[in-house]
Design a protein around this motif. Structure first.
Motif, PDB file in Angstrom:
ATOM      1  N   HIS A 299      63.464  30.182  41.944  1.00 59.27           N
ATOM      2  CA  HIS A 299      63.000  31.048  40.854  1.00 59.27           C
ATOM      3  C   HIS A 299      62.775  32.489  41.320  1.00 59.27           C
ATOM      4  O   HIS A 299      62.605  33.389  40.492  1.00 59.27           O
ATOM      5  N   ALA A 300      62.738  32.707  42.624  1.00 58.69           N
ATOM      6  CA  ALA A 300      62.303  33.998  43.168  1.00 58.69           C
ATOM      7  C   ALA A 300      63.425  35.032  43.204  1.00 58.69           C
ATOM      8  O   ALA A 300      64.573  34.712  43.516  1.00 58.69           O
ATOM      9  N   THR A 301      63.047  36.268  42.927  1.00 57.23           N
ATOM     10  CA  THR A 301      63.991  37.378  43.060  1.00 57.23           C
ATOM     11  C   THR A 301      64.340  37.603  44.524  1.00 57.23           C
ATOM     12  O   THR A 301      65.490  37.891  44.869  1.00 57.23           O
ATOM     13  N   ARG A 302      63.356  37.484  45.388  1.00 58.18           N
ATOM     14  CA  ARG A 302      63.549  37.584  46.835  1.00 58.18           C
ATOM     15  C   ARG A 302      62.648  36.555  47.527  1.00 58.18           C
ATOM     16  O   ARG A 302      61.522  36.309  47.095  1.00 58.18           O
ATOM     17  N   VAL A 303      63.138  36.007  48.633  1.00 58.13           N
ATOM     18  CA  VAL A 303      62.349  35.127  49.490  1.00 58.13           C
ATOM     19  C   VAL A 303      62.138  35.858  50.808  1.00 58.13           C
ATOM     20  O   VAL A 303      63.096  36.095  51.560  1.00 58.13           O
ATOM     21  N   MET A 304      60.900  36.251  51.074  1.00 58.11           N
ATOM     22  CA  MET A 304      60.583  37.017  52.282  1.00 58.11           C
ATOM     23  C   MET A 304      60.132  36.057  53.383  1.00 58.11           C
ATOM     24  O   MET A 304      59.266  35.212  53.165  1.00 58.11           O
TER      25      MET A 304
ATOM     26  N   ASN B 189      56.556  26.751  48.335  1.00 60.87           N
ATOM     27  CA  ASN B 189      57.552  27.820  48.473  1.00 60.87           C
ATOM     28  C   ASN B 189      58.973  27.282  48.389  1.00 60.87           C
ATOM     29  O   ASN B 189      59.866  27.945  47.848  1.00 60.87           O
ATOM     30  N   LYS B 190      59.206  26.083  48.928  1.00 57.75           N
ATOM     31  CA  LYS B 190      60.551  25.507  48.822  1.00 57.75           C
ATOM     32  C   LYS B 190      60.914  25.251  47.361  1.00 57.75           C
ATOM     33  O   LYS B 190      62.060  25.452  46.948  1.00 57.75           O
TER      34      LYS B 190
ATOM     35  N   LYS C  52      67.016  27.695  57.003  1.00 58.26           N
ATOM     36  CA  LYS C  52      67.755  26.429  56.923  1.00 58.26           C
ATOM     37  C   LYS C  52      67.025  25.365  56.116  1.00 58.26           C
ATOM     38  O   LYS C  52      67.617  24.348  55.724  1.00 58.26           O
ATOM     39  N   HIS C  53      65.747  25.581  55.838  1.00 64.74           N
ATOM     40  CA  HIS C  53      64.966  24.580  55.116  1.00 64.74           C
ATOM     41  C   HIS C  53      64.951  24.816  53.604  1.00 64.74           C
ATOM     42  O   HIS C  53      64.373  24.015  52.867  1.00 64.74           O
ATOM     43  N   PHE C  54      65.532  25.924  53.153  1.00 66.58           N
ATOM     44  CA  PHE C  54      65.600  26.204  51.718  1.00 66.58           C
ATOM     45  C   PHE C  54      66.948  25.747  51.173  1.00 66.58           C
ATOM     46  O   PHE C  54      67.980  25.926  51.817  1.00 66.58           O
ATOM     47  N   LYS C  55      66.924  25.183  49.973  1.00 66.84           N
ATOM     48  CA  LYS C  55      68.151  24.726  49.331  1.00 66.84           C
ATOM     49  C   LYS C  55      68.547  25.703  48.227  1.00 66.84           C
ATOM     50  O   LYS C  55      67.707  26.384  47.650  1.00 66.84           O
ATOM     51  N   GLY C  56      69.855  25.717  47.929  1.00 61.96           N
ATOM     52  CA  GLY C  56      70.336  26.578  46.858  1.00 61.96           C
ATOM     53  C   GLY C  56      70.534  28.001  47.319  1.00 61.96           C
ATOM     54  O   GLY C  56      70.373  28.336  48.499  1.00 61.96           O
ATOM     55  N   LYS C  57      70.895  28.844  46.373  1.00 60.56           N
ATOM     56  CA  LYS C  57      71.153  30.249  46.690  1.00 60.56           C
ATOM     57  C   LYS C  57      69.856  31.054  46.623  1.00 60.56           C
ATOM     58  O   LYS C  57      69.266  31.198  45.560  1.00 60.56           O
TER      59      LYS C  57
END
Length: 380
Positions: free
Chosen positions: A141-146, A135-136, A154-159
């Motif tokens: 690439h995702a339109t939304r991250v649920m 998932n990280k 805080k563990h995801f990078k980028g926008k």
């Protein structure tokens, strides 16, 4: 509406997808749903049983060690990844989904990446406070991250465009009733202990439970439903060595895997389990007192923190694996199962923590993203 789901490897990735798919079908009975999982994975068995079409691809994770054997396996992994990407693209082009949803596990990687490259809206759902590696990698690439838990951000990078939804729970879990479940399972009013260590099984949990289950075979104090898992096929023999006659002890239901979890969970008075996010969500919505044994072999020790959230709300007992012994587990089971007031308090507190409308929230995200995609296409 045409929706493609991808996820697998463990029930923690499969059950959220099935819960979302079930809710979509409830709201739109004519929705066409396809589930892509790993060939030979447990999803290949569970998805068709839930009434959804299944397509399999072959994929495996990388080995982190640099031994000759691991390097050889990683070369195979790369080849499988290339093949999986090609197969995913073919499946997507054939099915023509309006949206693709990944719920984690290695198998969701090539599917969601292929969908994004083809310009199809993609959603991913993360169940834990510490997100999985797939998932990280997919988030960008995702339109939304649920997210089930806001701490995961805080563990995801980028926008990333986050939406907090909670963990979806299957409709069958929500609607299962205690008395009907107990009647269906042939149970009486003695306390019902439900225990499991995950789909593969957990040796230390099996070994620690063997004494209390063998005792119940002798004194009939508890009715016990236990799943020993894929790697625990030795467990019935251990019970027999301890004097339990599984053919004669009608208060014992010992099996490899629990296929009717909604019924078993509804019937239970006490649940003994790991502290995976989906397991805890199901325990909470059903208001089940629990004894939690978090796995120490997970990223950032997140199961410990999952369990502590319930312990701090006086909704569960936690035994860390380093402290787990047959004697300790037997003591905690006896203390909890014999205290009606404590059972009631734990039940009420667990229910207060539940997010019962997660599937509804996710469905709203699906509808929103599809509307945005239609609007985008109409402008071309």
């Amino acid at each position: 509406m045409r929706i493609l789901f991808a996820g697998g490897g463990t029930a923690g990735h499969i059950n959220p997808a099935l819960a979302i798919a079930g809710y979509v079908r409830e709201k739109q009975p004519d929705a066409e749903i396809l589930y892509v999982g790993c060939k030979g994975g447990m999803e290949e068995r569970l998805v068709p049983r839930a009434g959804f079409e299944f397509r399999g691809i072959t994929v495996q994770g990388f080995r982190r060690k640099l031994t000759p054997k691991a390097i050889g396996e990683n070369i195979v992994t790369v080849k499988k990844a290339i093949d999986a990407g090609r197969d995913s693209r073919k499946i997507i082009q054939e099915f023509k989904p309006d949206i693709c949803i990944g719920t984690g596990g290695y198998v969701s990687g090539p599917v969601i990446r292929a969908a994004a490259k083809l310009g199809i809206p993609t959603l991913i759902h993360e169940q834990n406070a510490f997100p999985g590696i797939t998932n990280k990698m997919l988030a960008k690439h995702a339109t939304r991250v649920m997210l089930a838990m806001p701490a995961a951000k805080k563990h995801f990078k980028g926008k990333c465009k986050f939406v907090e939804t909670g963990n979806p729970v299957r409709g069958e879990i929500l609607t299962a009733e205690r008395e009907k479940a107990r009647a269906e399972l042939g149970l009486d009013e003695r306390p019902v202990i439900l225990s499991f260590g995950g789909s593969l099984g957990a040796r230390i949990i099996n070994e620690s439970l063997a004494d209390v289950i063998a005792r119940s075979a002798s004194d009939g104090k508890y009715q016990h439903i236990h799943a020993y898992g894929q790697y625990g096929k030795w467990f019935p023999d251990l019970l027999r060595e301890k004097g339990a006659d599984l053919e004669k002890a009608d208060n014992l239901d010992i099996r490899e895997y629990i296929n009717n979890m909604p019924t078993c969970l509804a019937a239970a008075d006490v649940v003994i389990a790991r502290a995976g996010a989906i397991t805890l969500s199901e325990i909470q919505v059903k208001g089940k007192p629990s004894i939690l044994i978090p796995s120490p072999n997970v990223a950032e020790n997140h199961q410990y923190h999952n369990a502590m959230a319930l312990v701090e709300k006086n909704a569960a007992v936690m035994i860390e694996e380093k402290d787990l012994t047959p004697e300790k587990l037997t003591e905690e089971i006896d203390k909890l199962a014999s205290d009606p007031e404590r059972l009631k308090e734990y039940s009420e507190n667990a229910k207060k923590m539940a997010v019962g409308d997660a599937a509804k929230r996710i469905y709203a995200v699906i509808i929103e993203v599809l509307a945005m995609d239609r609007k985008r296409k109409s402008k071309k």
